[in-house]
Write a protein that holds these residues in place. Structure first.
Motif, short mmCIF file in Angstrom:
data_model
loop_
_atom_site.label_atom_id
_atom_site.label_comp_id
_atom_site.label_asym_id
_atom_site.label_seq_id
_atom_site.Cartn_x
_atom_site.Cartn_y
_atom_site.Cartn_z
N THR A 285 0.82 -1.21 0.00
CA THR A 285 0.00 0.00 0.00
C THR A 285 0.86 1.27 0.00
O THR A 285 0.42 2.31 -0.49
CB THR A 285 -0.95 0.03 1.22
N ALA A 286 2.08 1.16 0.52
CA ALA A 286 2.98 2.31 0.51
C ALA A 286 3.32 2.72 -0.92
O ALA A 286 3.49 3.91 -1.21
CB ALA A 286 4.25 1.99 1.28
N LYS A 287 3.41 1.74 -1.83
CA LYS A 287 3.72 2.05 -3.23
C LYS A 287 2.65 2.95 -3.85
O LYS A 287 2.93 3.74 -4.74
CB LYS A 287 3.84 0.77 -4.05
N ASP A 288 1.43 2.81 -3.34
CA ASP A 288 0.32 3.59 -3.91
C ASP A 288 0.33 5.05 -3.48
O ASP A 288 -0.31 5.89 -4.12
CB ASP A 288 -1.02 2.96 -3.50
N ILE A 289 1.05 5.36 -2.41
CA ILE A 289 1.04 6.76 -1.94
C ILE A 289 2.39 7.46 -2.13
O ILE A 289 2.46 8.69 -2.01
CB ILE A 289 0.64 6.85 -0.45
N LEU A 290 3.45 6.70 -2.41
CA LEU A 290 4.76 7.33 -2.58
C LEU A 290 4.80 8.16 -3.86
O LEU A 290 4.37 7.70 -4.92
CB LEU A 290 5.87 6.28 -2.62
N THR A 291 5.33 9.36 -3.75
CA THR A 291 5.49 10.20 -4.92
C THR A 291 6.70 9.73 -5.72
O THR A 291 7.46 8.86 -5.29
CB THR A 291 5.70 11.67 -4.50
N ALA B 178 10.27 -7.15 -0.36
CA ALA B 178 10.69 -6.04 -1.22
C ALA B 178 10.97 -6.53 -2.64
O ALA B 178 10.65 -5.85 -3.62
CB ALA B 178 11.92 -5.35 -0.64
N THR B 179 11.55 -7.71 -2.75
CA THR B 179 11.83 -8.28 -4.08
C THR B 179 10.55 -8.57 -4.84
O THR B 179 10.41 -8.23 -6.02
CB THR B 179 12.66 -9.57 -3.94
N LYS B 180 9.59 -9.17 -4.15
CA LYS B 180 8.30 -9.50 -4.79
C LYS B 180 7.57 -8.24 -5.25
O LYS B 180 6.84 -8.27 -6.25
CB LYS B 180 7.42 -10.28 -3.81
N LEU B 181 7.76 -7.13 -4.53
CA LEU B 181 7.05 -5.89 -4.85
C LEU B 181 7.90 -4.93 -5.69
O LEU B 181 7.53 -3.76 -5.87
CB LEU B 181 6.61 -5.20 -3.55
N ASP B 182 9.03 -5.43 -6.19
CA ASP B 182 9.89 -4.66 -7.11
C ASP B 182 10.50 -3.41 -6.49
O ASP B 182 10.64 -2.37 -7.15
CB ASP B 182 9.12 -4.28 -8.39
N TYR B 183 10.86 -3.49 -5.22
CA TYR B 183 11.61 -2.40 -4.59
C TYR B 183 13.11 -2.65 -4.80
O TYR B 183 13.56 -3.79 -4.88
CB TYR B 183 11.36 -2.36 -3.08
N GLU B 184 13.86 -1.56 -4.86
CA GLU B 184 15.30 -1.64 -4.74
C GLU B 184 15.68 -1.12 -3.36
O GLU B 184 14.90 -0.38 -2.74
CB GLU B 184 15.98 -0.80 -5.83
N ASN C 172 21.66 -5.01 22.25
CA ASN C 172 22.49 -6.16 21.89
C ASN C 172 21.92 -6.89 20.69
O ASN C 172 22.33 -8.01 20.38
CB ASN C 172 22.59 -7.13 23.08
N LEU C 173 20.99 -6.24 19.99
CA LEU C 173 20.29 -6.88 18.88
C LEU C 173 20.83 -6.41 17.54
O LEU C 173 20.83 -5.21 17.26
CB LEU C 173 18.79 -6.57 18.97
N PRO C 174 21.33 -7.33 16.71
CA PRO C 174 21.75 -6.93 15.36
C PRO C 174 20.53 -6.67 14.49
O PRO C 174 19.67 -7.54 14.34
CB PRO C 174 22.56 -8.14 14.87
N VAL C 175 20.43 -5.49 13.95
CA VAL C 175 19.31 -5.10 13.10
C VAL C 175 19.86 -4.41 11.86
O VAL C 175 21.06 -4.20 11.74
CB VAL C 175 18.33 -4.16 13.85
N LYS C 176 18.98 -4.07 10.93
CA LYS C 176 19.42 -3.36 9.74
C LYS C 176 18.49 -2.19 9.43
O LYS C 176 17.27 -2.27 9.66
CB LYS C 176 19.49 -4.29 8.53
N ILE C 177 19.09 -1.13 8.94
CA ILE C 177 18.32 -0.01 8.41
C ILE C 177 18.26 -0.19 6.91
O ILE C 177 19.30 -0.28 6.24
CB ILE C 177 18.98 1.33 8.76
N PHE C 178 17.05 -0.27 6.38
CA PHE C 178 16.86 -0.39 4.93
C PHE C 178 16.30 0.90 4.37
O PHE C 178 15.42 1.52 4.98
CB PHE C 178 15.88 -1.52 4.62
N LYS C 179 16.81 1.31 3.23
CA LYS C 179 16.21 2.40 2.48
C LYS C 179 15.71 1.82 1.17
O LYS C 179 16.49 1.34 0.34
CB LYS C 179 17.21 3.53 2.22
N LEU C 180 14.38 1.83 1.01
CA LEU C 180 13.73 1.23 -0.15
C LEU C 180 13.28 2.29 -1.13
O LEU C 180 12.75 3.33 -0.73
CB LEU C 180 12.51 0.42 0.28
N THR C 181 13.49 2.04 -2.41
CA THR C 181 12.99 2.92 -3.47
C THR C 181 12.27 2.07 -4.51
O THR C 181 12.55 0.88 -4.67
CB THR C 181 14.14 3.70 -4.13
N ILE C 182 11.38 2.73 -5.23
CA ILE C 182 10.59 2.01 -6.25
C ILE C 182 11.38 1.94 -7.54
O ILE C 182 11.94 2.94 -7.99
CB ILE C 182 9.25 2.73 -6.48
#
Length: 354
Positions: A303-309, A328-334, A344-354
């Protein structure tokens, strides 16, 4: 002066860039620390303006050691004459790695060494005050690297902004929120949306960035000159969090950020458009089964794809790397990714673009 800033592991580059922008001369970074040079005047400015680091420490010594005896010897050799005879001190220690002693042992040995060093040079015994010392000496042992410095920030780290009214069960550290905003490349003239805003930390940090208000000004208290033209919106599923978020915003005098109760899985029903989405989705502990997490990520990103400029982006923090990448792969994000350690938790910051 030789100085270092502490930050979350993985965010060193982000913090280094912020320090460079404020005037520090960068040297190197790693292991949650950014080393740089600056004059004494800049130190107070960094403590006032920095958004993505925890502490600013003047480095007195950096040396490899093998044990407590080495620690004592190396600290005893430091000149502590900058401490006035009528002032007190305390040692705050930290240990990372495997050793046959603990942080309290380091603090004890370091304290003895400082007292002995000062006694030898000034012929006076320094006063120890563990609760409210005039000088805080940071002693950090990172595996075999000993760092000794003067903590210019104090016992309350720079992440303690002081604006939080409502205690969310899993609040986001403000320095992480500020880092997410920097990584997102959001600009104040653009629309920013947090679709899982919780207690509103990302919303507040964005308002501070967009209004060019340093965190130090928030800690001082008083009226804050926010930019009312900012286009920032929060969406939150649970009513108690919506109420708590609104209370925090009201306390700060922010009346231009709208916070609505809604579901990120149906974001297009609540938000018409967004240039930048920045958010911290709930982790497994808060949401339950992985099937629910997969559903949340899929519906949210769909649904985010529908509102992103055009040229819009999503920046988020997640421990669920595989689920995020698969969705993200299924929805064609890069995407680009920044691995960090949060607590103490390993996490990741993702920046997604269409």
């Amino acid at each position: 002066m030789q100085v270092y800033a502490t930050t979350h592991r993985g965010l060193e580059r982000v913090t280094a860039e912020e320090i460079r922008e404020l005037g520090g001369k960068l040297q190197k970074y790693g292991n949650g620390r950014v080393y740089f040079k600056c004059d004494e005047r800049l130190i107070s400015s960094l403590n006032y303006h920095m958004r993505t680091c925890e502490r600013i420490i003047v480095l007195l010594k950096s040396v490899k050691v093998t044990g407590l005896e080495d620690i004592y010897k190396e600290i005893k050799d430091i000149d502590f004459s900058f401490i006035k005879p009528n002032e007190s001190f305390a040692v705050r220690s930290k240990r990372v790695g495997v050793h046959d002693f603990n942080s309290m042992d380091i603090a004890r040995v370091a304290g003895d060494a400082i007292i002995e060093s000062y006694q030898s040079s000034a012929k006076k015994r320094l006063k120890v005050n563990l609760d409210s010392p005039d000088n805080i000496i940071r002693v950090e042992l990172i595996h075999d690297l000993l760092l000794v410095g003067v903590d210019t920030t104090g016992d309350k780290g720079l992440h303690r902004r002081g604006y939080r009214v409502y205690q969310h069960p899993a609040p986001l550290n403000p320095t992480i929120a500020a880092a997410l905003i920097r990584i997102s490349d959001w600009r104040p003239e653009k629309i920013l949306v947090d679709p899982m805003c919780g207690s509103g930390t990302i919303l507040v940090e964005a308002a501070l960035v967009g209004s060019d208000i340093p965190p130090g000004r928030v800690r001082e208290g008083g009226e804050l000159p926010f930019n009312p033209k900012l286009k920032i919106l929060g969406v939150e599923k649970f009513g108690k969090h919506v109420k708590g978020c609104r209370e925090t915003l009201s306390k700060l005098g922010i009346d231009f950020i709208k916070v609505i109760q809604g579901d990120a899985e149906h974001l297009d029903q609540h938000v018409k458009e967004a240039d930048t989405i920045v958010t911290n989705p709930p982790y497994g502990i808060r949401i339950g089964r992985k099937s629910k997490i997969k559903k949340l990520y899929h519906n949210f990103l769909k649904t985010a794809k529908d509102i992103l400029t055009e040229n819009g982006s999503i920046t988020l923090l997640t421990p669920h790397e595989k689920i995020l990448k698969s969705t993200a792969t299924k929805l064609d994000y890069e995407w680009s990714e920044t691995p960090i350690v949060y607590g103490n938790l390993p996490v990741k910051i993702f920046k997604l673009t269409i």
